[in-house]
Design an enzyme around this catalytic site. Structure first.
Site: not given
Length: 410
Positions: A206, A228
Site C-alpha cells: 500500500d 498505482k
C-alpha cells in the site's frame, strides 16, 4: 569443559520443574512452547506461573520436592535458590540418569540452558564455555544479524532456492500472508512481519507502507504497488484480490503489506475472503495501528486512569450526513471517552460540527497528529471548537484525537 550440543524434542514428554519463583517464570514458557508436559513442584508460585496453572497449561504440585517426582521425567529444571534443596534434586536426577539443569550452580548440573534466539525456523543456542554474560552478548549480536539480514542464516535454504520455506509446507506451495507494516516507522513492523518480507516471492504494498521496508526486499522479489493500480477504489480492490490469488495459486508466497494493521480499515477482511473463496491459504500478521501509536508518540494516551475508560476508533472518510455512513455520530458525541478519527481530514469540518451539535463541548481538548512515528511527524493541540481552522494546514495521513486525554500528560 567440552560440551556435546543437542536439541531436545520434548513434545508430550514429562519435564519436571522444581521451584516457583522468578527463574521458573523465565524457563517454563520455553518448555511449554516446545510442547513439554510440565510438572511444577513448589510450595508457592509467582502470579505468572499461577496464571499458567489456571489456564491448564501445566500441572502444579503445591509442596516441597520429593525424589520420586523425578520418576518418568525426561528432563529436570531446578529453579530454586537453596543450594541444598537443589543438590537433593540433582542427586535424585543423577540416580535415575535424567539430565538436570540447575539455575543455582551450573557446574553441578548435567545439562546447561544456553542463551537462545529464534528467527522463524532458525534457533540459535550459545553457551560460550559456561560464561552466561558472554553468551548473551554473542546471542544478541546474532539476533540482530538475523533481524537486519546481515547474517546469511536469515534466508533459509528453501528461500535461497527460490521456494519460501513456510510456503513449501503448504500443498501446492503458495499462500498469502496479510502483514501489518505499522504506523510509519519501519522499525515498528513486527519481527514475524519482517521475516515474511525476507521470504516473500511477491509483495503487494500500500501507499502508506514505510519505504525502507521495500528497500530491504531481495532483488528477485516482484513488487506490486497497490496505490498505482488503476480503476476506482472498488475495481482496484478487485484487482488486488486477483493478483494475490493468482500469484499464490502459482505456488508463490505473497505478502500483502499494509500500513497499520490489516484489519483496521485496511480491507484485509475482503482479501481474506477472496483467498478463502479461491482455496488459497491465508494467514494474518497483525500490525501496530496508528490509531493508538500516533497519539502515543505525540504524548497522548488514548486511556488514562480517572480520565478515560474507553476509546473509540472510527473512519472519517465518509461524512456524517452521507447516507452510506455506518457511524452513529450523535452517540459518539454523548460518550465521555476518547474518540480517534482516522482518514477524517477532508470531512473534519462536518465531523466537528456534528459532534458539537449533539452535545460535545467546544472546549473539549483535541489534537491532530500528521504522519505519526515518522521523522515528518507534526502535532497540534487545540479544542474541538477550533480544530477545523487549525487542521486546515495539515495533510494526510493524519489522525484526530478528541477527549480529555489530549491534555493529561505534561
Amino acid at each position: 569443559m567440552n560440551l556435546y550440543p543437542l536439541a531436545l524434542r520434548l513434545e508430550g514428554r514429562r519435564v519436571l520443574v522444581v521451584g516457583g519463583g522468578a527463574v521458573a517464570s523465565r524457563r517454563v514458557p520455553a518448555l511449554l512452547e516446545a510442547g513439554a508436559r510440565v510438572v511444577l513442584v513448589s510450595p508457592s508460585l509467582t502470579p505468572a506461573l499461577q496464571s499458567l496453572v489456571d489456564a491448564g497449561k501445566l500441572h502444579w504440585e503445591p509442596r516441597r520436592f520429593e525424589a520420586s517426582d523425578v520418576d518418568g521425567a525426561w528432563l529436570v529444571q531446578v529453579a530454586v535458590d537453596d543450594r541444598f534443596a537443589a543438590a537433593a534434586v540433582s542427586a535424585a536426577a543423577l540416580e535415575r540418569r535424567v539430565f538436570c539443569v540447575r539455575a543455582d550452580d551450573r557446574h553441578q548440573a548435567t545439562a546447561w540452558t544456553p542463551a537462545v534466539t529464534r528467527h522463524g525456523p532458525v534457533t540459535v543456542a550459545v553457551t560460550a564455555g559456561g560464561d552466561p554474560p558472554r553468551a548473551v552478548v554473542i546471542r544478541d549480536a546474532i539476533r540482530e544479524g538475523l533481524l537486519d539480514g546481515t547474517l546469511p542464516g536469515c534466508v533459509t535454504p528453501a528461500v535461497a532456492a527460490g521456494r519460501p520455506a513456510e510456503a513449501a509446507e503448504v500443498v501446492g506451495g503458495g499462500r498469502v500472508v496479510l502483514v501489518g507494516a505499522g504506523p510509519g516507522d519501519p522499525e515498528l513492523i513486527t519481527v514475524k512481519g519482517r521475516r515474511m518480507l525476507a521470504e516473500a516471492d511477491v509483495v503487494v504494498a500500500d501507499r502508506l507502507v514505510p519505504g525502507l521496508l521495500l528497500d530491504e526486499l531481495r532483488p528477485e522479489v516482484e513488487l506490486v504497488d497497490a496505490s498505482k493500480i488503476p480503476y476506482g477504489p472498488a475495481r482496484a480492490q478487485e484487482e488486488i484480490n486477483r493478483i494475490i490469488v493468482e500469484r499464490a495459486s502459482a505456488g508463490l508466497l505473497v505478502v500483502r503489506l499494509k500500513g497499520g494493521d490489516p484489519y483496521v480499515f485496511g480491507r484485509g477482511g475482503e482479501e481474506a475472503i477472496a483467498c478463502a473463496e479461491a482455496g488459497v491459504p491465508v494467514t494474518v500478521i497483525p500490525g501496530v495501528s496508528s490509531s493508538i501509536a500516533a497519539p502515543a508518540v505525540a504524548g497522548i494516551p488514548v486511556t488514562h486512569r480517572g480520565v478515560a475508560h474507553e476509546f473509540t476508533v472510527v473512519s472519517g472518510h465518509v461524512a456524517p450526513d452521507d447516507p452510506t455512513s455506518l457511524v452513529d455520530w450523535p452517540a459518539l458525541a454523548r460518550m465521555r471517552g476518547t474518540l480517534v478519527v482516522l482518514m477524517g481530514l477532508k470531512n473534519l469540518p462536518a465531523i466537528a460540527a456534528t459532534l458539537l451539535a449533539h452535545g460535545r463541548s467546544p472546549d473539549t481538548p483535541t489534537a491532530v497528529v500528521q504522519e505519526g512515528t515518522t521523522a515528518s511527524q507534526r502535532t497540534v493541540r487545540t479544542t474541538l471548537g477550533a480544530v477545523t481552522e487549525v487542521a486546515s494546514s495539515f495533510r494526510p495521513p493524519a489522525i484526530v484525537v478528541v477527549g480529555e486525554v489530549v491534555g493529561v500528560l505534561p
